[in-house]
Design a protein around this motif. Structure first.
Motif, PDB file in Angstrom:
ATOM      1  N   GLU A  21       3.172  21.486   4.428  1.00 50.64           N
ATOM      2  CA  GLU A  21       3.917  22.298   5.378  1.00 50.64           C
ATOM      3  C   GLU A  21       5.359  22.515   4.914  1.00 50.64           C
ATOM      4  OE1 GLU A  21       5.112  18.632   8.423  1.00 50.64           O
ATOM      5  OE2 GLU A  21       3.506  20.025   8.967  1.00 50.64           O
ATOM      6  N   GLU A  22       5.902  23.686   5.310  1.00 50.57           N
ATOM      7  CA  GLU A  22       7.277  24.044   4.928  1.00 50.57           C
ATOM      8  C   GLU A  22       8.245  23.500   5.966  1.00 50.57           C
ATOM      9  OE1 GLU A  22       8.243  25.359   2.125  1.00 50.57           O
ATOM     10  OE2 GLU A  22       6.148  25.393   1.471  1.00 50.57           O
ATOM     11  N   THR A  23       8.450  22.219   5.911  1.00 50.88           N
ATOM     12  CA  THR A  23       9.372  21.523   6.807  1.00 50.88           C
ATOM     13  C   THR A  23      10.210  20.561   5.977  1.00 50.88           C
ATOM     14  OG1 THR A  23       7.806  19.730   7.203  1.00 50.88           O
ATOM     15  CG2 THR A  23       7.702  21.616   8.710  1.00 50.88           C
ATOM     16  N   ILE A  24      11.193  19.960   6.640  1.00 52.26           N
ATOM     17  CA  ILE A  24      11.983  18.939   5.938  1.00 52.26           C
ATOM     18  C   ILE A  24      11.092  17.777   5.525  1.00 52.26           C
ATOM     19  CG2 ILE A  24      13.865  17.282   6.190  1.00 52.26           C
ATOM     20  CD1 ILE A  24      15.227  19.220   8.077  1.00 52.26           C
ATOM     21  N   MET A  25      10.136  17.407   6.410  1.00 53.21           N
ATOM     22  CA  MET A  25       9.196  16.338   6.065  1.00 53.21           C
ATOM     23  C   MET A  25       8.379  16.714   4.841  1.00 53.21           C
ATOM     24  SD  MET A  25       7.702  13.350   6.919  1.00 53.21           S
ATOM     25  CE  MET A  25       7.626  13.011   8.691  1.00 53.21           C
ATOM     26  N   GLY A  26       7.887  17.937   4.809  1.00 55.67           N
ATOM     27  CA  GLY A  26       7.103  18.384   3.659  1.00 55.67           C
ATOM     28  C   GLY A  26       7.914  18.363   2.377  1.00 55.67           C
ATOM     29  N   ASP A  27       9.172  18.846   2.451  1.00 52.01           N
ATOM     30  CA  ASP A  27      10.034  18.804   1.269  1.00 52.01           C
ATOM     31  C   ASP A  27      10.219  17.364   0.777  1.00 52.01           C
ATOM     32  OD1 ASP A  27      10.356  21.528   1.383  1.00 52.01           O
ATOM     33  OD2 ASP A  27      12.277  21.438   2.463  1.00 52.01           O
ATOM     34  N   LEU A  28      10.428  16.463   1.727  1.00 50.38           N
ATOM     35  CA  LEU A  28      10.633  15.058   1.369  1.00 50.38           C
ATOM     36  C   LEU A  28       9.400  14.487   0.668  1.00 50.38           C
ATOM     37  CD1 LEU A  28      12.431  12.444   1.740  1.00 50.38           C
ATOM     38  CD2 LEU A  28      11.090  12.030   3.816  1.00 50.38           C
ATOM     39  N   LEU A  29       8.227  14.735   1.235  1.00 49.73           N
ATOM     40  CA  LEU A  29       6.997  14.186   0.666  1.00 49.73           C
ATOM     41  C   LEU A  29       6.709  14.771  -0.712  1.00 49.73           C
ATOM     42  CD1 LEU A  29       4.771  14.158   3.880  1.00 49.73           C
ATOM     43  CD2 LEU A  29       5.846  12.189   2.752  1.00 49.73           C
ATOM     44  N   ARG A  30       6.966  16.060  -0.882  1.00 47.59           N
ATOM     45  CA  ARG A  30       6.734  16.676  -2.192  1.00 47.59           C
ATOM     46  C   ARG A  30       7.696  16.119  -3.236  1.00 47.59           C
ATOM     47  NH1 ARG A  30       5.707  21.102   1.259  1.00 47.59           N
ATOM     48  NH2 ARG A  30       7.871  21.860   1.155  1.00 47.59           N
ATOM     49  N   ASP A  31       8.930  15.864  -2.831  1.00 46.16           N
ATOM     50  CA  ASP A  31       9.896  15.272  -3.763  1.00 46.16           C
ATOM     51  C   ASP A  31       9.456  13.870  -4.190  1.00 46.16           C
ATOM     52  OD1 ASP A  31      11.529  17.479  -3.813  1.00 46.16           O
ATOM     53  OD2 ASP A  31      12.913  16.732  -2.274  1.00 46.16           O
ATOM     54  N   PHE A  32       8.988  13.092  -3.237  1.00 46.67           N
ATOM     55  CA  PHE A  32       8.513  11.749  -3.592  1.00 46.67           C
ATOM     56  C   PHE A  32       7.297  11.829  -4.509  1.00 46.67           C
ATOM     57  CE2 PHE A  32      10.861   9.938   0.128  1.00 46.67           C
ATOM     58  CZ  PHE A  32      11.554   8.963  -0.586  1.00 46.67           C
ATOM     59  N   ARG A  33       6.412  12.778  -4.262  1.00 45.26           N
ATOM     60  CA  ARG A  33       5.225  12.914  -5.111  1.00 45.26           C
ATOM     61  C   ARG A  33       5.635  13.254  -6.549  1.00 45.26           C
ATOM     62  NH1 ARG A  33      -0.075  15.486  -2.616  1.00 45.26           N
ATOM     63  NH2 ARG A  33       0.272  13.559  -1.426  1.00 45.26           N
ATOM     64  N   LYS A  34       6.635  14.098  -6.703  1.00 47.35           N
ATOM     65  CA  LYS A  34       7.115  14.425  -8.058  1.00 47.35           C
ATOM     66  C   LYS A  34       7.664  13.182  -8.761  1.00 47.35           C
ATOM     67  CE  LYS A  34       8.397  19.233  -7.045  1.00 47.35           C
ATOM     68  NZ  LYS A  34       9.548  20.178  -6.877  1.00 47.35           N
ATOM     69  N   LEU A  35       8.430  12.397  -8.010  1.00 43.76           N
ATOM     70  CA  LEU A  35       9.002  11.188  -8.589  1.00 43.76           C
ATOM     71  C   LEU A  35       7.922  10.189  -8.985  1.00 43.76           C
ATOM     72  CD1 LEU A  35      12.012  10.676  -6.140  1.00 43.76           C
ATOM     73  CD2 LEU A  35      12.142  11.393  -8.531  1.00 43.76           C
ATOM     74  N   GLU A  36       6.839  10.099  -8.195  1.00 43.27           N
ATOM     75  CA  GLU A  36       5.747   9.192  -8.516  1.00 43.27           C
ATOM     76  C   GLU A  36       4.976   9.654  -9.746  1.00 43.27           C
ATOM     77  OE1 GLU A  36       3.488   9.147  -4.955  1.00 43.27           O
ATOM     78  OE2 GLU A  36       4.881   7.844  -3.859  1.00 43.27           O
ATOM     79  N   ALA A  89       0.847  -1.198   0.000  1.00 44.49           N
ATOM     80  CA  ALA A  89       0.000   0.000   0.000  1.00 44.49           C
ATOM     81  C   ALA A  89       0.879   1.242   0.000  1.00 44.49           C
ATOM     82  CB  ALA A  89      -0.912   0.008   1.228  1.00 44.49           C
ATOM     83  N   PRO A  90       0.520   2.259  -0.749  1.00 50.38           N
ATOM     84  CA  PRO A  90       1.346   3.470  -0.790  1.00 50.38           C
ATOM     85  C   PRO A  90       1.322   4.223   0.537  1.00 50.38           C
ATOM     86  CG  PRO A  90      -0.704   3.808  -1.994  1.00 50.38           C
ATOM     87  CD  PRO A  90      -0.657   2.355  -1.633  1.00 50.38           C
ATOM     88  N   LEU A  91       2.235   5.155   0.663  1.00 43.68           N
ATOM     89  CA  LEU A  91       2.336   5.992   1.861  1.00 43.68           C
ATOM     90  C   LEU A  91       0.998   6.665   2.149  1.00 43.68           C
ATOM     91  CD1 LEU A  91       4.705   6.881   3.759  1.00 43.68           C
ATOM     92  CD2 LEU A  91       4.833   8.954   2.365  1.00 43.68           C
ATOM     93  N   ASP A  92       0.615   6.677   3.429  1.00 41.78           N
ATOM     94  CA  ASP A  92      -0.654   7.291   3.825  1.00 41.78           C
ATOM     95  C   ASP A  92      -0.362   8.359   4.887  1.00 41.78           C
ATOM     96  OD1 ASP A  92      -3.248   7.972   4.352  1.00 41.78           O
ATOM     97  OD2 ASP A  92      -3.844   6.025   5.146  1.00 41.78           O
ATOM     98  N   VAL A  93      -0.291   9.640   4.466  1.00 42.43           N
ATOM     99  CA  VAL A  93      -0.020  10.747   5.386  1.00 42.43           C
ATOM    100  C   VAL A  93      -1.035  11.858   5.151  1.00 42.43           C
ATOM    101  CG1 VAL A  93       2.448  10.244   5.528  1.00 42.43           C
ATOM    102  CG2 VAL A  93       1.616  11.798   3.752  1.00 42.43           C
ATOM    103  N   PRO A  94      -1.308  12.665   6.167  1.00 40.29           N
ATOM    104  CA  PRO A  94      -2.231  13.793   5.988  1.00 40.29           C
ATOM    105  C   PRO A  94      -1.700  14.785   4.953  1.00 40.29           C
ATOM    106  CG  PRO A  94      -1.764  13.386   8.322  1.00 40.29           C
ATOM    107  CD  PRO A  94      -0.786  12.575   7.541  1.00 40.29           C
ATOM    108  N   GLN A  95      -2.624  15.449   4.238  1.00 44.57           N
ATOM    109  CA  GLN A  95      -2.216  16.412   3.214  1.00 44.57           C
ATOM    110  C   GLN A  95      -1.448  17.575   3.828  1.00 44.57           C
ATOM    111  OE1 GLN A  95      -2.403  16.183  -0.096  1.00 44.57           O
ATOM    112  NE2 GLN A  95      -1.289  18.123  -0.232  1.00 44.57           N
ATOM    113  N   GLU A  96      -1.743  17.904   5.081  1.00 49.33           N
ATOM    114  CA  GLU A  96      -1.037  19.030   5.697  1.00 49.33           C
ATOM    115  C   GLU A  96       0.448  18.721   5.879  1.00 49.33           C
ATOM    116  OE1 GLU A  96      -3.662  17.193   9.071  1.00 49.33           O
ATOM    117  OE2 GLU A  96      -3.821  17.686   6.922  1.00 49.33           O
ATOM    118  N   TRP A  97       0.807  17.434   6.027  1.00 51.74           N
ATOM    119  CA  TRP A  97       2.220  17.087   6.095  1.00 51.74           C
ATOM    120  C   TRP A  97       2.920  17.428   4.780  1.00 51.74           C
ATOM    121  CZ3 TRP A  97       3.479  11.838   8.894  1.00 51.74           C
ATOM    122  CH2 TRP A  97       2.938  11.871  10.192  1.00 51.74           C
ATOM    123  N   VAL A  98       2.214  17.208   3.678  1.00 45.65           N
ATOM    124  CA  VAL A  98       2.784  17.486   2.364  1.00 45.65           C
ATOM    125  C   VAL A  98       2.921  18.989   2.137  1.00 45.65           C
ATOM    126  CG1 VAL A  98       2.498  17.140  -0.121  1.00 45.65           C
ATOM    127  CG2 VAL A  98       1.738  15.366   1.490  1.00 45.65           C
TER     128      VAL A  98
END
Length: 430
Positions: A358-373, A347-356
């Motif tokens: 937010e301007e944090t390292i976590m948010g940067d990471l999630l946005r980068d993965f979304r681009k790659l997908e 199953a793919p990653l399941d995180v709240p949209q606010e994590w994606v």
């Protein structure tokens, strides 16, 4: 050894026009022993099951012969791939010859259509087979009469396979006098749905899972392998008991012979499922599997589906590793044993949209993965990070990502990243 009706048991008349009644017949249909192949496909073999991994193909094949004797079968039908004599070695050759002799001592004939690995010319000349063993030729269908008290009661036809060539079924034919007719082959060139049209029962080999592929006018059936070899061959394995009554009706019964049974069990979770709840679901399922597969050694791969934060932590190095350890400690020593091969979640990653967002390292990471997908043209190859002297070497192949592996790699990497950064403390079996 137990006999139980198969799912989707076939019962039909063979449709003869002759007024004569049929003598009741009993056949055991088996194939794909693969005595040259021990069990495998797992990263870790249960310590107390290592010998069983080696012996399981022989134990399962032994149960096939026990079934023939216990059921008082008229004949054993073998649809190929019993063993590669060169790879299996002298022990497997002697094993088969001795069991064939046991059937010969009870006047039970064996009809063997060779497959891809057990071509007739590979059998050692020094290991003479008993006279009750009839090996079908390559290239054309041969024909035998099955006798009872000196009188023919069935016609057995078969053809051995040329390696890489599907057997030609054009030489099979129903007996003109009304004898029940059996065909034996390792696969067939017939088009789907017509595999059983030329005989009353077509005994097929070459598929490791049991399947009836044609039911009218004749039955065509793959009996499967007596023993599953790895997690890709889950569920009960065995041979097929073919019963023909005096009206010509055919019934197939499944007979389990496997010494170890692979299970792939799907557990669906919801957003509210936490680690303890998931473990409870798995343990509840273990109880049901013990009842369903009573008496069988089970090797279980758990497939987790659904949604929720738990799916983010099921990956190599995540909570699944600890859960596997706990399950093995609790159930592996049972008799029969229950061994957890692994816990997987695609199953793919399941995180709240606010994590994606937010301007944090976590948010940067999630946005980068979304681009790659979303953009498959972005390369995931890592060869540019190798020292220059290795970029043209075979090591560079390891750094390349094949398109079919892309999604799974991104899921695993994104879960690892979130698992390392979300700060949750996971306690299993505390």
């Amino acid at each position: 050894m137990t006999t139980q009706p198969a799912v989707g048991v076939v019962c039909k008349s063979v449709g003869k026009e002759a007024p004569m009644s049929f003598p009741p017949l009993r056949f055991v249909h088996a194939s794909d022993f693969h005595l040259e192949r021990p069990l495998g496909g797992v990263a870790e073999v249960p310590p107390d099951k290592r010998e069983l991994f080696l012996e399981a193909p022989f134990l399962a094949a032994s149960q096939v012969f026990e079934t023939v004797l216990a059921e008082g079968a008229d004949a054993l039908l073998l649809s190929g791939d019993l063993l590669d004599p060169e790879l299996a070695g002298p022990r497997a050759v002697v094993f088969l010859r001795d069991h064939f002799q046991r059937l010969a001592d009870h006047n039970i004939p064996v009809y063997w259509a060779c497959g891809e690995v057990d071509a007739g010319d590979t059998w050692p000349a020094s290991a003479t087979l008993p006279e009750n063993v009839h090996i079908f030729p390559v290239g054309h269908v041969a024909d035998f009469e099955l006798l009872r008290d000196g009188k023919p009661v069935a016609r057995i036809q078969g053809i051995s396979r040329t390696q890489g060539v599907t057997p030609d079924d054009s030489g099979f034919f129903c007996d003109a006098t009304g004898l029940f007719t059996v065909g034996v082959a390792h696969g067939t060139a017939a088009s789907p749905g017509t595999e059983g049209d030329r005989v009353d029962y077509m005994a097929l080999g070459g598929q490791h899972h049991r399947q009836t592929v044609d039911q009218s006018p004749g039955i065509a059936h793959y009996c499967g392998s007596p023993q599953g070899r790895d997690p890709s061959e889950p569920g009960p394995h065995g041979c097929t008991l073919v019963l023909v009554d005096d009206a010509g009706h055919i019934k197939t019964n499944f007979v389990a012979t496997d010494a170890i049974r692979w299970i792939t069990e799907v557990v669906d979770i919801t957003a509210g499922t936490d680690e303890d709840a998931l473990m409870s679901q798995i343990e509840d399922r273990i109880g049901k599997l013990k009842t369903k597969h009573h008496g069988s050694e089970l090797l279980i791969t758990w497939q987790i589906t659904g949604c929720g934060s738990v799916v983010n932590h099921i990956h190599a190095g995540g909570i699944s590793d600890k859960m596997v350890e706990v399950l093995r400690n609790r159930y592996a020593a049972h008799s029969p044993g229950i061994w957890t091969v692994g816990i997987e979640c695609n199953a793919p990653l399941d995180v709240p949209q606010e994590w994606v967002d937010e301007e944090t390292i976590m948010g940067d990471l999630l946005r980068d993965f979304r681009k790659l997908e979303e953009d498959p043209d972005i390369s995931l190859d890592l060869d540019e990070f190798l020292p220059a002297e290795y970029r043209e070497a075979s090591l560079a192949e390891i750094a390349k990502v094949e398109p079919e592996d892309r999604a799974e790699l991104l899921w695993a990497a994104s879960k690892l990243g979130v698992d390392l950064m979300d700060g949750e403390e996971i306690l299993i079996g505390a």
